[in-house]
Design an enzyme around this catalytic site. Structure first.
Site, PDB file in Angstrom:
ATOM      1  N   GLU A   1       0.812  -1.209   0.000  1.00  0.00           N
ATOM      2  CA  GLU A   1       0.000   0.000   0.000  1.00  0.00           C
ATOM      3  C   GLU A   1       0.849   1.265   0.000  1.00  0.00           C
ATOM      4  O   GLU A   1       0.555   2.221  -0.717  1.00  0.00           O
ATOM      5  CB  GLU A   1      -0.956  -0.008   1.193  1.00  0.00           C
ATOM      6  CG  GLU A   1      -2.025  -1.087   1.117  1.00  0.00           C
ATOM      7  CD  GLU A   1      -2.935  -0.940  -0.090  1.00  0.00           C
ATOM      8  OE1 GLU A   1      -3.072   0.178  -0.610  1.00  0.00           O
ATOM      9  OE2 GLU A   1      -3.509  -1.946  -0.526  1.00  0.00           O
TER      10      GLU A   1
ATOM     11  N   HIS B   1      -6.265  -5.719 -10.670  1.00  0.00           N
ATOM     12  CA  HIS B   1      -5.694  -6.739  -9.792  1.00  0.00           C
ATOM     13  C   HIS B   1      -5.446  -8.034 -10.569  1.00  0.00           C
ATOM     14  O   HIS B   1      -4.430  -8.701 -10.379  1.00  0.00           O
ATOM     15  CB  HIS B   1      -6.621  -7.006  -8.602  1.00  0.00           C
ATOM     16  CG  HIS B   1      -6.785  -5.831  -7.692  1.00  0.00           C
ATOM     17  ND1 HIS B   1      -7.747  -4.874  -7.909  1.00  0.00           N
ATOM     18  CD2 HIS B   1      -6.109  -5.459  -6.577  1.00  0.00           C
ATOM     19  CE1 HIS B   1      -7.660  -3.959  -6.954  1.00  0.00           C
ATOM     20  NE2 HIS B   1      -6.674  -4.291  -6.138  1.00  0.00           N
TER      21      HIS B   1
END
Length: 700
Positions: free
Chosen positions: A521, A612
């Site tokens: 992240e 993703h």
């Protein structure tokens, strides 16, 4: 995620005017010919006039790598040289397309002494969405090559007044947003290129909904500035949610055992029986199965005692005249206890005239396997949830307590308590009296904070010590994290400024503070501050892959120093599906198809374009380059990988210096080849492995 800010104040660049068109502040009109900056990814610099060569020469400077202040002499010299190369002085009239403009975004010097100038493209005073040019200057300050595309934009798209106002563009986007924004929407005038290659006058509208959301959104809408049509939309905020179709784990970790003592219970007597659980499980749920024959149930008291000495009453003379005590009992009182060890069952007859037999009993503990606790060498006395014993740098407060504020790394690494509020704000410190964090006597709320602080610290260290970059912006940017965001939030995300970690729901995930999740992240911030890969299409898949790659890099880096960290190629496995002893995670870089959702080869990209899912292409290319192996789809093999450290440096250099917001997989291959060439030479084994690995995943 797309870049939305410019680091450092923009400074006007002083060059002779080449046009009388209206220009924005800091924009410099420059011309180019197809032979010099072609409509492609990379162009080499031909020889220039004596004037141009003089303008390309920089005063010798120290070779210290990092971002240069945009208004510094070195940065301004590099900008001047770059713009002179893009718009050389010529004495002859040439018939070329209307010249583009550029606004300097940032200037960085790398460890090889090269300088890279990143410029945003502007047309007739309006920013061109997602288009940048990067000029690369050698150690002598001369432009050696240019990265970026410059297609011809029709005249008038920037200068003609749109039919729609910014407010009307926001209203068009609001109709598709389907919710109430929690921040004031923002509209920016841009020139937008659609999928067919056509340019349009447009607005980029940003609309956010972050507070209290399981899947927070910072949506971008590209809206036609004349009709209000929404060309496309995408969410800039990534998170650790499960894409539809992804396979997940089934059974969590369990420890169970039974015993059949067949022990007689005398009148007014007491029987004890012991049972041993061998598997080390932190208990979420504990089930006790009992089989006691007794002529008067109301006489009996039954107590269970854990290996730590904690006791709970299972049955206390209830049931009146009924016979026997048989069945299952759920004992939530033991949640958080360690299952491993010897458990004791005590059965007492409390009244006269009745007897019985303890036939059998059993335990089934369901929970998660605790992390290793073997401390590494040095002062590693802080206990994490997922990484064993770690060492945290903290700050001593005036009252003698300690807070999770580390001033030894860049401009700081800090972790705060979001207090389960929907929005991560404020600076509520976690405090500890003896600076030994994660002890069993500490407030349980501080446990996840240990992992968040450790994850950010290891991310900073990996960037500094492996990539050679001082935090996200190259200048020590502070890394701020919040834990306990919202209630039961199964997500962790970077919002452009800070980290937010949910506690998980205890089923899908535990606290989302695992090392590779933290690295993943926070790496979105690195991508924001460098290439700004736009979070959709092929650039979006690359954005996700870069975060997976650097997240794995953080886990690998920590594992070199901390035996409590186990490095693997699975994303988020320590926090995902609590208690599962297998390497169950969200994605698998060694075999992306393992999750039932991601693809590992570009031939499947048309069927899977979600960012993703498509990240598996670059993820597997990186894995094959580093580790060696075969791509499942193509069967192509890469023998003898180059190792993690070299791989991380190549991909970082490609991201920071050779990728632009709209980079495709094919362009990423070229960026990696260029980066490996810079670091190891054109005929090196490293360049060959880069080529082989991208070819194996179908990118040529």
């Amino acid at each position: 995620m797309s870049v939305r800010r410019t680091d450092g104040p923009k400074q006007p660049v002083s060059l002779r005017p080449t046009t009388t068109e209206t220009q924005p502040k800091n924009a410099v009109k420059t011309g180019t010919t197809p032979a010099r900056v072609k409509d492609g990814f990379e162009s080499s610099a031909p020889r220039r006039t004596e004037l141009a060569r003089a303008e390309q020469t920089l005063t010798p400077v120290p070779a210290r790598p990092g971002r240069l202040p945009i208004d510094s002499k070195d940065a301004q010299n590099a900008i001047q040289a770059s713009l002179s190369y893009l718009s050389p002085a010529t004495g002859a009239m040439t018939l070329v397309a209307p010249s583009p403009s550029f606004v300097p975004k940032n200037v960085e010097r790398d460890e090889l002494g090269m300088t890279h100038v990143r410029l945003d493209r502007v047309h007739e005073g309006v920013k061109v969405f997602g288009e940048q040019v990067i000029s690369h200057l050698d150690k002598d300050g001369k432009v050696s090559s240019v990265t970026g595309e410059q297609s011809t934009i029709p005249a008038g798209l920037g200068s003609q007044k749109p039919k729609l106002s910014p407010a009307q563009a926001i209203e068009s986007a609001r109709k598709e947003f389907d919710g109430k924004p929690d921040r004031q929407p923002h509209a920016e005038r841009v020139i937008y290129q659609d999928k067919a290659g056509q340019y349009h006058s447009a607005y980029r509208v940003e609309m956010s909904q972050i507070e209290g959301q399981q899947n927070p959104r910072r949506m971008n809408y590209l809206v036609d500035a004349n009709s209000g049509k929404v060309f496309e939309s995408f969410n800039e905020i990534d998170g650790f949610s499960i894409p539809k179709g992804t396979k997940t784990a089934t059974l969590p970790t369990e420890a169970s055992a039974t015993t059949s003592p067949k022990a007689s219970i005398a009148d007014l007597g007491t029987v004890t029986s012991k049972l041993k659980l061998d598997q080390d499980v932190t208990i979420d749920k504990l089930k006790l199965s009992l089989d006691i024959d007794h002529t008067y149930r109301g006489d009996l008291s039954v107590t269970l005692t854990s290996p730590s000495g904690k006791s709970a009453v299972v049955h206390n003379r209830t049931g009146g005249g009924a016979d026997h005590v048989k069945g299952d009992f759920d004992l939530s009182a033991f949640a958080g206890e360690q299952a491993k060890g010897e458990w004791t069952l005590t059965v007492s007859d409390k009244a006269r005239a009745d007897t019985g037999v303890l036939n059998s009993w059993g335990l089934k503990a369901t929970g998660k396997a605790p992390p290793p606790t073997t401390p590494p060498a040095g002062k590693a006395d802080d206990t994490s949830l997922y990484s064993g014993k770690v060492e945290l740098q903290t700050t001593k407060n005036a009252d003698g307590t300690f807070s999770l504020r580390d001033s030894t790394r860049g401009k700081g690494v800090e972790t705060f308590d979001a207090q389960n509020k929907a929005r991560a704000t404020g600076q509520t410190d976690f405090k500890d009296t003896n600076d030994v964090w994660g002890e069993s006597t500490d407030d349980a709320r501080s446990h996840a904070a240990v992992d968040a602080q450790y994850g950010a610290s290891m991310t900073y260290d990996m960037m500094k010590n492996v990539l050679g970059r001082d935090s996200l912006d190259g200048a020590g940017e502070k890394l701020v994290s919040y834990v306990h965001v919202d209630n039961g939030l199964v997500n962790a995300f970077w919002d452009g400024q800070k980290m937010s970690y949910g506690d998980g729901d205890g089923k899908t995930s535990g606290p989302l503070t695992a090392l590779d999740i933290a690295g993943h992240e926070i790496a979105h911030g690195l991508t924001e501050r460098t290439a700004g890969l736009i979070y959709r299409n092929e650039s979006g898949g690359l954005n996700e892959a870069m975060s997976d790659i650097f997240g794995a890099g953080v886990e690998w880096y920590a594992a070199q120093k901390n035996p409590g960290v186990k490095f693997n190629w699975t994303v988020g496995e320590t926090a995902w599906t609590p208690g599962n002893s297998t390497e169950d995670g969200l994605r698998y870089m060694d075999d992306p198809t393992k999750d039932g959702y991601s693809i590992d080869n570009y031939k499947h990209y048309p069927e899977q374009t979600e960012v993703h899912g498509s990240s598996g292409i670059a993820n597997n290319a990186f894995y094959l380059m580093v580790n060696g192996g075969k791509n499942r789809t193509s069967g192509q093999e890469v023998k003898d990988g180059i190792g993690m450290e070299k791989g991380l440096k190549i991909y970082y250099r490609a991201l920071a210096h050779y990728m632009t917001p709209n980079t495709t997989f094919a362009q990423a291959r070229e960026a990696c080849i260029k980066a490996a060439t810079d670091l190891h030479g054109a005929s090196s084994t490293e360049v060959q492995k880069v080529k082989e690995s991208w070819s194996a995943v179908g990118v040529s």
